[in-house]
Design an enzyme around this catalytic site. Structure first.
Site, mmCIF file in Angstrom:
data_model
loop_
_atom_site.group_PDB
_atom_site.id
_atom_site.type_symbol
_atom_site.label_atom_id
_atom_site.label_comp_id
_atom_site.label_asym_id
_atom_site.label_seq_id
_atom_site.Cartn_x
_atom_site.Cartn_y
_atom_site.Cartn_z
ATOM 1 N N LYS A 27 48.667 2.426 8.330
ATOM 2 C CA LYS A 27 49.237 2.053 9.483
ATOM 3 C C LYS A 27 48.907 1.013 10.037
ATOM 4 C CE LYS A 27 48.522 5.181 12.833
ATOM 5 N NZ LYS A 27 48.378 4.567 14.302
ATOM 6 N N SER A 28 47.605 0.720 10.132
ATOM 7 C CA SER A 28 47.196 -0.621 10.806
ATOM 8 C C SER A 28 47.796 -1.988 9.946
ATOM 9 C CB SER A 28 45.516 -0.726 10.601
ATOM 10 O OG SER A 28 45.246 0.411 11.400
ATOM 11 N N ARG A 32 50.833 -4.929 11.035
ATOM 12 C CA ARG A 32 50.318 -6.274 11.228
ATOM 13 C C ARG A 32 51.207 -6.987 10.242
ATOM 14 N NH1 ARG A 32 46.204 -3.170 12.744
ATOM 15 N NH2 ARG A 32 44.768 -4.066 14.118
ATOM 16 N N GLY A 100 50.126 3.179 20.040
ATOM 17 C CA GLY A 100 49.088 2.375 20.848
ATOM 18 C C GLY A 100 48.907 0.987 20.295
ATOM 19 N N ARG A 128 48.043 5.889 28.091
ATOM 20 C CA ARG A 128 46.750 5.038 27.636
ATOM 21 C C ARG A 128 46.393 3.705 28.083
ATOM 22 N NH1 ARG A 128 47.459 5.640 21.317
ATOM 23 N NH2 ARG A 128 45.367 4.876 21.426
ATOM 24 N N SER A 173 36.788 -2.573 19.744
ATOM 25 C CA SER A 173 38.264 -2.083 19.685
ATOM 26 C C SER A 173 39.122 -3.168 18.864
ATOM 27 C CB SER A 173 38.970 -1.883 21.076
ATOM 28 O OG SER A 173 40.339 -1.991 20.822
ATOM 29 N N ASP A 321 39.166 7.076 13.529
ATOM 30 C CA ASP A 321 40.317 7.910 13.522
ATOM 31 C C ASP A 321 39.859 9.052 12.733
ATOM 32 O OD1 ASP A 321 41.701 5.966 15.183
ATOM 33 O OD2 ASP A 321 42.522 5.075 13.655
ATOM 34 N N LYS A 348 42.506 8.307 22.978
ATOM 35 C CA LYS A 348 43.336 8.235 21.782
ATOM 36 C C LYS A 348 44.868 8.963 22.264
ATOM 37 C CE LYS A 348 40.581 5.898 19.412
ATOM 38 N NZ LYS A 348 40.759 4.329 18.919
ATOM 39 N N ARG A 393 46.615 13.344 14.324
ATOM 40 C CA ARG A 393 45.599 13.731 13.532
ATOM 41 C C ARG A 393 44.898 15.091 13.913
ATOM 42 N NH1 ARG A 393 45.546 9.106 10.905
ATOM 43 N NH2 ARG A 393 45.927 7.068 11.892
HETATM 44 O O1 SPQ Z 1 48.185 2.934 17.350
HETATM 45 P P1 SPQ Z 1 47.324 4.227 18.054
HETATM 46 O O2 SPQ Z 1 48.292 5.100 18.537
HETATM 47 O O3 SPQ Z 1 46.464 3.506 18.925
HETATM 48 O O4 SPQ Z 1 46.587 4.792 16.666
HETATM 49 C C1 SPQ Z 1 45.011 5.150 16.396
HETATM 50 C C2 SPQ Z 1 45.432 6.407 15.443
HETATM 51 O O5 SPQ Z 1 44.689 7.371 15.362
HETATM 52 O O6 SPQ Z 1 46.299 6.269 14.674
HETATM 53 C C3 SPQ Z 1 44.204 5.626 17.660
HETATM 54 F F1 SPQ Z 1 44.811 6.818 18.136
HETATM 55 O O7 SPQ Z 1 44.700 4.102 15.483
HETATM 56 C C4 SPQ Z 1 44.032 2.856 15.990
HETATM 57 C C5 SPQ Z 1 42.525 2.887 16.054
HETATM 58 O O8 SPQ Z 1 41.846 4.109 16.687
HETATM 59 C C6 SPQ Z 1 44.531 1.806 15.255
HETATM 60 C C7 SPQ Z 1 43.943 0.592 15.163
HETATM 61 C C8 SPQ Z 1 44.690 -0.737 14.969
HETATM 62 O O9 SPQ Z 1 45.487 -0.640 13.890
HETATM 63 O O10 SPQ Z 1 44.086 -1.817 15.282
HETATM 64 C C9 SPQ Z 1 42.646 0.431 15.810
HETATM 65 C C10 SPQ Z 1 42.037 1.604 16.647
HETATM 66 O O11 SPQ Z 1 42.084 1.633 17.938
HETATM 67 P P2 SPQ Z 1 41.065 0.719 18.969
HETATM 68 O O12 SPQ Z 1 41.170 1.276 20.187
HETATM 69 O O13 SPQ Z 1 39.682 1.180 18.314
HETATM 70 O O14 SPQ Z 1 41.224 -0.343 18.728
#
Ligand code: SPQ
Length: 439
Positions: A27-28, A32, A100, A128, A173, A321, A348, A393
């Site tokens: 997903k990440s 991107r 998010g 959030r 983060s 996650d 989250k 999740r």
């Molecule tokens: O996109 P979203 O909703 O924030 O998704 C989550 C997940 O569990 O799928 C968090 F709830 O993943 C984030 C992860 O926790 C995805 C992410 C990224 O792609 O950069 C980074 C993480 O968040 P963070 O707040 O630690 O930067």
């Protein structure tokens, strides 16, 4: 937060996980790939793209800003980049659903555009915290309005003259780090981020893949604004965060033996492997290779008796996650598992500490939340009806818990599984979970 429609999973107890599967795309990396592909010069071809609602929300948002994007078609997406200054004002607010990552990274990317834009989200995303990105972006000169509580919608004003900053993150983060670096592409001078602990570095790796120089100096990443991105091809690995449910399921269910193919094993994401191994899990890594700047491998997991551990805090951001799934492993382990330093789990898609504890307690598990973690004593799990609170999740973690439960596990509010792992029910069913989805 609940989604509109009650999709309910009913999972019959017992069984084992077997076979060879490739879980959904990362997903990440999928998010991107759209963002950088859209801003690049030339055509970016993506394969293995996650066709889940979160990544699709990013894709639609860039289409709404005038980028021609073909697909997804069986994981293939073609992005005709418009260059750093080619985005256009969308007709209305950008709806980022439950995602998010979309909202926080795009806050950075859009802070330096020549048009005003509003970003909205669903009920969960609308609660959030966004100050973690709007505060550093304001230091760079961005004008972004949120609600008085610092939550979405976010309105980003046009024509902010951004200047580079050196930003030390108050929390680990990747989203905050990425938002600042992406704004830095449009800022005058150098922008740097320094993180308190390593977090996923897909933004830095992918920027380099698109030909943009990013210096790395310990915990600091630095780039200079005003450059350009050059289109490239991206092979998205399978998401280790999605693989984690099958890793935990196979570890806890006697007789399991499953291989998960082409999983991203970027060292900033592999905390789940380290934690499960510390608990006694049997995980073999093979076929290691590098695709497009990201390491991938096949993971074979066989069932093994697990023991409770004190989870090293250094591993927390590297497995952030995966904790809903890891809590299920802890509930099946002998002895106590103690997690600390994980207060980020409370902000989250749901409060993942509280919502997991509530469900585990309903299943008869001794699970005690603390301010920054949880203490879980392993033991027997009864069947129960639990609520995922619309958190993908949590829904998938409880589905795997059924492998060791004594009765049916019924999970409410599972529609958002489609945000990160749309074919979860099919793959789980094929590999041995007795799961039914209704609604
Ligand atoms: O996109 P979203 O909703 O924030 O998704 C989550 C997940 O569990 O799928 C968090 F709830 O993943 C984030 C992860 O926790 C995805 C992410 C990224 O792609 O950069 C980074 C993480 O968040 P963070 O707040 O630690 O930067």
């Amino acid at each position: 937060m609940s989604s509109d429609q009650n999709v309910r999973f009913t999972v019959a107890p017992g069984g084992a996980l077997k076979g060879r599967i490739r879980v959904a795309g990362d997903k990440s990396i999928s998010h991107r790939s759209i963002m950088l592909g859209a801003l690049a010069e030339g055509v970016t071809r993506v394969s293995g793209f996650l066709e889940g609602e979160d990544a699709l929300a990013t894709l639609r948002a860039f289409k709404a800003m005038g980028v021609t994007i073909e697909g997804p078609d069986a994981g293939r997406v073609v992005i005709r980049g418009v260059g750093m200054h080619g985005l256009k004002k969308p007709d209305g607010p950008l709806d980022l659903g439950n995602s998010g990552t979309s909202m926080r990274l795009m806050a950075g990317l859009l802070a330096g555009q020549h048009f005003e834009v509003e970003m909205v989200g669903d009920a969960s995303l609308s609660t959030r915290p966004m100050r973690r990105v709007t505060d550093p972006l304001a230091l760079m000169g961005a004008h972004i309005e949120s609600t008085p509580a610092g939550t979405p919608p976010l309105k980003i004003h046009a024509d902010s003259a951004l200047k580079g900053i050196d930003y030390t993150l108050p929390m680990a983060s990747a989203q905050v780090k990425s938002a600042v670096l992406l704004a830095g592409l449009y800022a005058e001078g150098k922008t740097s981020t320094t993180e308190p602990a390593p977090t996923r570095d897909h933004t830095e790796r992918m920027l380099k893949g698109f030909g943009y120089e990013v210096e790395r100096d310990g915990a600091t990443a630095r780039l200079t604004g005003g450059g350009k991105l050059v289109a490239t091809d991206i092979d998205v690995p399978a998401d280790i965060s999605s693989a984690a449910f099958f890793m935990v399921g196979a570890a806890i269910a006697k007789g399991s033996d499953i291989t998960l193919e082409h999983v991203g094993i970027n060292p900033t994401r592999t905390g789940v492997i380290d934690i499960l191994r510390l608990m006694g899990a049997k995980i073999d890594i093979s076929n290691e290779q590098e695709v497009g700047g990201e390491p991938v491998a096949d993971l074979r997991i066989q069932s093994a008796p697990l023991k409770g551990i004190r989870i090293p805090e250094a591993l927390v951001p590297l497995a952030i996650d995966e904790f809903p799934a890891l809590f299920v492993a802890a509930a099946c382990a002998e002895g106590e598992t103690v997690l600390t330093g994980a207060e980020e789990l409370r902000v989250k898609e749901s409060d993942r500490i509280q919502v997991m504890a509530d469900g585990l307690v309903k299943m008869g598990v001794d699970a005690r939340p603390t301010a920054d973690g949880i203490v879980i004593k392993g033991g027997e799990m009864a069947g129960a009806e639990v609520d995922s609170q619309g958190d993908h999740r949590i829904a998938m973690a409880f589905a795997m818990a059924a492998l060791r439960a004594k009765g049916d596990v019924v999970i409410n509010d599972c529609a958002n599984v489609s945000t990160s792992f749309p074919d979860f029910v099919v793959l789980a069913g094929e590999t041995g979970l007795n799961i039914r989805s209704e609604g």
